[in-house]
Design a protein around this motif. Sequence first.
Motif, PDB file in Angstrom:
ATOM      1  N   LEU A 117       0.828  -1.176  -0.094  1.00 30.27           N
ATOM      2  CA  LEU A 117      -0.017  -0.156  -0.053  1.00 30.27           C
ATOM      3  C   LEU A 117       0.840   1.342  -0.209  1.00 30.27           C
ATOM      4  N   THR A 118       2.060   1.166   0.282  1.00 29.71           N
ATOM      5  CA  THR A 118       2.821   2.569   0.070  1.00 29.71           C
ATOM      6  C   THR A 118       3.986   2.349  -0.947  1.00 29.71           C
ATOM      7  N   GLN A 119       4.434   1.304  -1.510  1.00 33.65           N
ATOM      8  CA  GLN A 119       5.360   1.313  -2.569  1.00 33.65           C
ATOM      9  C   GLN A 119       4.524   1.368  -3.808  1.00 33.65           C
ATOM     10  N   HIS A 120       3.343   0.996  -3.874  1.00 36.21           N
ATOM     11  CA  HIS A 120       2.329   1.118  -5.137  1.00 36.21           C
ATOM     12  C   HIS A 120       2.359   2.630  -5.672  1.00 36.21           C
ATOM     13  N   TYR A 121       2.629   3.573  -4.878  1.00 37.87           N
ATOM     14  CA  TYR A 121       2.616   5.101  -5.237  1.00 37.87           C
ATOM     15  C   TYR A 121       3.909   5.487  -5.816  1.00 37.87           C
ATOM     16  N   ALA A 122       4.928   4.574  -5.596  1.00 35.97           N
ATOM     17  CA  ALA A 122       5.765   4.880  -6.565  1.00 35.97           C
ATOM     18  C   ALA A 122       6.114   3.889  -7.649  1.00 35.97           C
TER      19      ALA A 122
END
Length: 211
Positions: A169-174
């Motif tokens: 859910l965090t690395q998706h945004y990169a």
Amino acid sequence: MPAAPVPPKPRRSRIQTRNRETILEAALQVFSTQGFRGATLDQIAEAAGLSKPNLLYYFPSKETIYNTLLTGLLANWLDPLRALRAEGDPVAEVLAYVRRKLDLARDYPRESRLFANEILQGAPRIMEAIEGDLRALVMDKAAVLSRWMDEGRIAKSDPVHLIFSVWSLTQHYADFDVQVRAVLGPGHDPFAEAGRFLETLFRRLLEPGVG
């Protein structure tokens, strides 16, 4: 007879250090966009503003450059999880971990995509580290989460998959930055909005009796 002392490695000059950093920065850009297979030494040398022979003076192969980047990346990637403190407040500690991972995705998107590309290829160059240091750290922190759950300080869930969910859910945004920005449209700050959303999401997941 005592063994002969190992001579110290010669110290790099400032120019050598700067050139190595320039090469690694250029390689990060090339690898994160082209992948390992698509990247070439010629592309890296051009991006670094150096001749190919000059580049090979510092790194003997594409594999050496790539492995150097991955080694440093994996160490940095584990730091946010290492910082989760067993003696801290459970909800605050997990929320802080989510924030650190989101900040890492925001500040180091190329590194995130490089890591994702390596995993998609089957992690041939870092599998040993994944099965070793990374797995050991995850199991250690999962034990902390499990203890907090047993003590009723956070809601019960699978602690390892809780960590996986933070990663995804965090690395998706990169890794999917282009898609995220295209869907949101102009005038949005994806990471600021994601930070507020993820704090609400994980707080509801973690707090006993909430949600």
